[in-house]
Design a protein around this motif. Sequence first.
Motif, short mmCIF file in Angstrom:
data_model
loop_
_atom_site.label_atom_id
_atom_site.label_comp_id
_atom_site.label_asym_id
_atom_site.label_seq_id
_atom_site.Cartn_x
_atom_site.Cartn_y
_atom_site.Cartn_z
N GLN A 175 0.85 -1.18 0.00
CA GLN A 175 0.00 0.00 0.00
C GLN A 175 0.89 1.24 0.00
O GLN A 175 1.80 1.36 0.82
CB GLN A 175 -0.93 0.03 1.22
CG GLN A 175 -1.94 1.16 1.17
CD GLN A 175 -3.01 1.04 2.25
OE1 GLN A 175 -2.95 0.16 3.08
NE2 GLN A 175 -3.95 1.94 2.24
N ARG B 84 -1.04 8.21 -9.88
CA ARG B 84 -1.43 7.18 -8.91
C ARG B 84 -1.47 5.80 -9.57
O ARG B 84 -0.96 4.82 -9.04
CB ARG B 84 -2.80 7.52 -8.31
CG ARG B 84 -3.23 6.57 -7.19
CD ARG B 84 -4.73 6.59 -7.01
NE ARG B 84 -5.42 6.07 -8.19
CZ ARG B 84 -5.50 4.77 -8.48
NH1 ARG B 84 -4.94 3.87 -7.70
NH2 ARG B 84 -6.12 4.38 -9.58
N ALA B 85 -2.06 5.74 -10.78
CA ALA B 85 -2.13 4.48 -11.52
C ALA B 85 -0.73 3.99 -11.89
O ALA B 85 -0.44 2.79 -11.84
CB ALA B 85 -2.99 4.65 -12.76
N GLU C 94 0.87 2.36 -8.86
CA GLU C 94 0.37 0.99 -8.64
C GLU C 94 1.07 0.02 -9.59
O GLU C 94 1.51 -1.06 -9.18
CB GLU C 94 -1.14 0.93 -8.86
CG GLU C 94 -1.95 1.42 -7.68
CD GLU C 94 -3.43 1.12 -7.85
OE1 GLU C 94 -3.83 0.63 -8.93
OE2 GLU C 94 -4.19 1.38 -6.90
N ARG D 24 3.54 -3.06 -8.55
CA ARG D 24 3.17 -4.44 -8.90
C ARG D 24 4.25 -5.12 -9.73
O ARG D 24 4.36 -6.35 -9.72
CB ARG D 24 1.85 -4.46 -9.66
CG ARG D 24 0.62 -4.24 -8.80
CD ARG D 24 -0.62 -4.71 -9.52
NE ARG D 24 -0.86 -3.99 -10.76
CZ ARG D 24 -1.61 -2.91 -10.87
NH1 ARG D 24 -2.20 -2.41 -9.80
NH2 ARG D 24 -1.78 -2.31 -12.02
N SER E 171 0.25 -7.84 -4.97
CA SER E 171 -0.71 -6.82 -5.39
C SER E 171 -0.32 -5.51 -4.74
O SER E 171 0.40 -5.48 -3.73
CB SER E 171 -2.14 -7.21 -5.01
OG SER E 171 -2.25 -7.32 -3.61
N ALA E 172 -0.80 -4.41 -5.33
CA ALA E 172 -0.44 -3.09 -4.82
C ALA E 172 -1.60 -2.12 -5.00
O ALA E 172 -2.32 -2.19 -5.98
CB ALA E 172 0.81 -2.55 -5.54
N THR E 173 -1.74 -1.26 -4.02
CA THR E 173 -2.74 -0.19 -4.09
C THR E 173 -2.06 1.12 -3.76
O THR E 173 -1.31 1.22 -2.77
CB THR E 173 -3.88 -0.41 -3.07
OG1 THR E 173 -4.56 -1.62 -3.39
CG2 THR E 173 -4.88 0.73 -3.11
N ALA E 174 -2.28 2.13 -4.59
CA ALA E 174 -1.77 3.48 -4.32
C ALA E 174 -2.95 4.41 -4.08
O ALA E 174 -3.95 4.34 -4.80
CB ALA E 174 -0.93 3.98 -5.50
N GLN F 204 -7.88 -4.20 -2.43
CA GLN F 204 -7.10 -4.95 -3.40
C GLN F 204 -7.82 -6.23 -3.83
O GLN F 204 -7.79 -6.60 -5.01
CB GLN F 204 -5.73 -5.30 -2.81
CG GLN F 204 -4.79 -4.11 -2.71
CD GLN F 204 -3.47 -4.49 -2.08
OE1 GLN F 204 -3.02 -5.62 -2.19
NE2 GLN F 204 -2.83 -3.54 -1.40
N GLN G 188 -8.13 -5.68 -7.69
CA GLN G 188 -6.99 -6.26 -8.39
C GLN G 188 -7.11 -7.76 -8.60
O GLN G 188 -6.16 -8.41 -9.01
CB GLN G 188 -5.71 -5.92 -7.62
CG GLN G 188 -5.45 -4.41 -7.60
CD GLN G 188 -4.19 -4.04 -6.85
OE1 GLN G 188 -3.35 -4.88 -6.59
NE2 GLN G 188 -4.08 -2.78 -6.50
#
Length: 376
Positions: free
Chosen positions: A42, A59-60, A63, A67, A74-77, A215, A219
Amino acid sequence: MVSGLEASVRDALARLRDPGTGRDLVSAGMLGGVTVRDGMVQVEIAVPRERAREMEPLRAQAEAAARAVPGVISATAVLTAHRAAPPGPAAGGAPPPSPGGHAQGERPRAAMLLQEVGAVIAVASGKGGVGKSTTAVNLAVALAQKGLRVGLLDADVYGPSLPQMLGTHEKPQAQNNRIIPISRWGLKAMSIGFLVDQETPMVWRGPMVMGALEQMMSQVEWGALDVMVVDMPPGTGDTQLTMSQRVALRGAVIVSTPQDVALLDARRGIRMFEKVNVPVLGLVENMSYFCCPNCNHRTEVFGHGGAKAEAARLGVEFLGELPLTLAIREHSDAGRPVVLAAPDSGEAAAYRAIADRVWEKASGQATAGGPRIVVE
């Protein structure tokens, strides 16, 4: 101490640049917290509120960069807002709106998740230990047996139970930076329990839990589904609020046992969903009575009929009652839901009837006064 994986993620993020200034995220002071747990990442990116909309591509990119780091599942920004204090408004004046169309101090609205799912149904309870997860799994399998495309999401990050109840502990695979859900009993399923060791305690603070939940929704390669059953954690906390804000829930099924203590918490759960404008599809009375496996004698261990009376009092539908039987417990522990393992049993018939009614209501096909099933 920064782990090797976190350092690699930070290095990857440091190569990204603010499109407005050309400075990298680190030198610009924009890279906030980076949390890495069990391959799940995160990232926080601090931006001025008025630039939130234009920073969405960055932001995208963050992520995608995270990843791409080997070892990241998995990753979230997320964008976190900051800005210098603006000059005070004239007396009696209101702060001007930001260029992005949001009033200053208002956070940009996040995109809704699970938009390819026709109906998302939360199975919830006010307290733990009432058989909510068992109900969720059997309802999901019963819906799949109707020929529907069904997803099953374990939203209980602290106490995931789907791996045990589905009879598999396999690790999900990743493809094109997307997590492939586990296929089992006609379902697409995902749980944090598939991603971490079975005995690993989830000693996470709320933001990390919510990041993991998002996520598992955003994702995971769920694809187009007719319905998704979400096994919610007990209570009325952050997960329930996140789900109501980020997912267009079609409705909630509340599970309770008959005694007053459980019904008190179920009442809170119903009122919580009403407050966030999520329809309550109905109330299920679980462990309604005990059937002796030897003589089939019926004993109302926790009382009986309390959930039905509470449903009438609160103006929600009573969906049916389920017994406390050895068969349900044994099949759940063995990873074969009773609707699959004993399809001709009274317990399986009760779950199927509840699933039929829930689908009627969630898909808009319901008529008033649907069937209630009692297992004799």
